[in-house]
Design a protein around this motif. Structure first.
Motif, short mmCIF file in Angstrom:
data_model
loop_
_atom_site.label_atom_id
_atom_site.label_comp_id
_atom_site.label_asym_id
_atom_site.label_seq_id
_atom_site.Cartn_x
_atom_site.Cartn_y
_atom_site.Cartn_z
N TYR A 58 -56.55 41.36 83.60
CA TYR A 58 -56.12 41.26 84.53
C TYR A 58 -56.23 39.73 85.02
N ARG A 59 -57.07 38.84 84.28
CA ARG A 59 -56.66 37.74 85.04
C ARG A 59 -56.35 36.44 84.38
N SER A 60 -54.70 36.41 84.35
CA SER A 60 -53.63 35.73 83.84
C SER A 60 -53.43 33.77 83.63
N SER A 61 -54.86 33.59 83.69
CA SER A 61 -54.91 31.91 84.45
C SER A 61 -55.59 31.72 82.97
N PHE A 62 -55.89 31.92 81.74
CA PHE A 62 -55.91 31.76 80.53
C PHE A 62 -55.17 31.56 79.75
N ALA A 63 -55.21 29.72 79.34
CA ALA A 63 -54.21 29.93 78.12
C ALA A 63 -53.50 30.02 77.40
N PHE A 64 -54.70 30.93 76.55
CA PHE A 64 -54.60 31.20 75.57
C PHE A 64 -54.53 32.82 75.42
N LEU A 65 -54.51 32.90 76.67
CA LEU A 65 -53.81 35.11 76.26
C LEU A 65 -52.60 35.17 76.60
N GLY A 66 -51.73 33.97 76.23
CA GLY A 66 -50.53 34.90 75.79
C GLY A 66 -50.17 35.10 74.73
N ARG A 67 -50.70 34.92 73.73
CA ARG A 67 -50.65 35.54 72.50
C ARG A 67 -50.95 36.37 71.86
N ILE A 68 -52.87 36.85 72.53
CA ILE A 68 -53.19 37.55 72.12
C ILE A 68 -53.38 38.97 73.36
N LYS A 71 -50.96 41.47 73.83
CA LYS A 71 -50.88 42.96 73.67
C LYS A 71 -52.08 43.26 73.32
N MET A 72 -52.90 42.86 72.25
CA MET A 72 -54.42 43.11 71.79
C MET A 72 -54.90 43.43 73.32
N ILE A 73 -54.84 42.59 73.79
CA ILE A 73 -55.87 42.83 75.16
C ILE A 73 -55.69 44.13 75.85
N THR A 74 -54.23 44.64 75.99
CA THR A 74 -53.05 45.46 75.95
C THR A 74 -54.15 47.09 75.44
N ILE A 75 -54.17 46.69 74.25
CA ILE A 75 -54.48 48.43 73.39
C ILE A 75 -55.91 48.06 73.64
N PHE A 76 -56.99 47.33 73.92
CA PHE A 76 -58.23 47.33 74.09
C PHE A 76 -58.32 47.46 75.48
N ASN A 77 -57.76 47.82 76.31
CA ASN A 77 -57.50 48.09 77.44
C ASN A 77 -57.33 49.74 77.35
N TYR A 78 -56.72 49.92 76.75
CA TYR A 78 -56.48 52.09 76.73
C TYR A 78 -57.87 52.13 75.99
N TRP A 79 -58.22 51.47 74.56
CA TRP A 79 -59.38 51.23 74.48
C TRP A 79 -60.77 52.05 74.88
N LYS A 80 -60.37 50.48 76.29
CA LYS A 80 -61.50 51.06 77.83
C LYS A 80 -61.91 51.90 78.41
N ALA A 81 -60.25 52.72 78.84
CA ALA A 81 -60.37 53.57 79.49
C ALA A 81 -60.51 54.98 78.90
N GLY A 82 -59.75 55.03 77.10
CA GLY A 82 -61.40 56.05 76.40
C GLY A 82 -62.29 56.03 76.79
N LEU A 83 -63.02 54.96 76.69
CA LEU A 83 -64.75 55.03 76.69
C LEU A 83 -64.66 55.54 78.03
#
Length: 142
Positions: free
Chosen positions: A84-94, A96-108
């Motif tokens: 939920y924090r989009s101020s990091f510059a390197f997050l643009g490349r990853i 989709k992977m962070i979104t996938i781990f968000n689904y893992w977090k929801a399941g956990l």
């Protein structure tokens, strides 16, 4: 004679235009949600399985409860910060992977929440078991 193929946007009512606009936005969001759905469901179920395994292993030893709960909270909050924090510059490349781990977090999270009720429900169902009854027909004879 009126041409039926012409643009009739001037003949639409405001209600019909609002419904059409809502439907276009809704169908666009559904298409976006369906994109990568099997991977999202897979990671949600993996998170649910990790929660069950996590609760089972931690339930065996009582001395690691505080540290493991702290680790789980740190992981969940870390994924939330990255998601939920989009101020990091390197997050643009990853992203989709962070979104996938968000689904893992929801399941956990859901798995741990549901696992917390497991022992309470077992105790409740054990106390009101309809098949556990005693018949004593010799009460007057003894």
């Amino acid at each position: 004679m009126v041409d039926d193929n012409s643009d009739q946007s001037g003949n639409r009512t405001r209600l019909f235009s609002a419904i059409l606009s809502f439907w276009d936005k809704f169908s666009g969001k559904l298409k976006k949600l369906r994109e990568g759905l099997p991977v999202k469901v897979l990671f949600f179920l993996i998170g649910f399985y990790c929660a069950t395994a996590f609760a089972t292993v931690i339930g065996q030893t009582g001395d690691w409860d505080i540290l493991s709960a702290g680790l789980a909270v740190a992981i969940v909050e870390g994924i939330g910060v990255l998601m939920y924090r989009s101020s990091f510059a390197f997050l643009g490349r990853i992203r989709k992977m962070i979104t996938i781990f968000n689904y893992w977090k929801a399941g956990l999270t859901l798995g741990l929440f549901l696992d917390s009720f497991k022992y309470e429900v077992d105790e409740f169902l054990e106390s009101c078991n309809p098949f556990n009854f005693e018949i004593n027909i010799f009460t007057g004879l003894w």
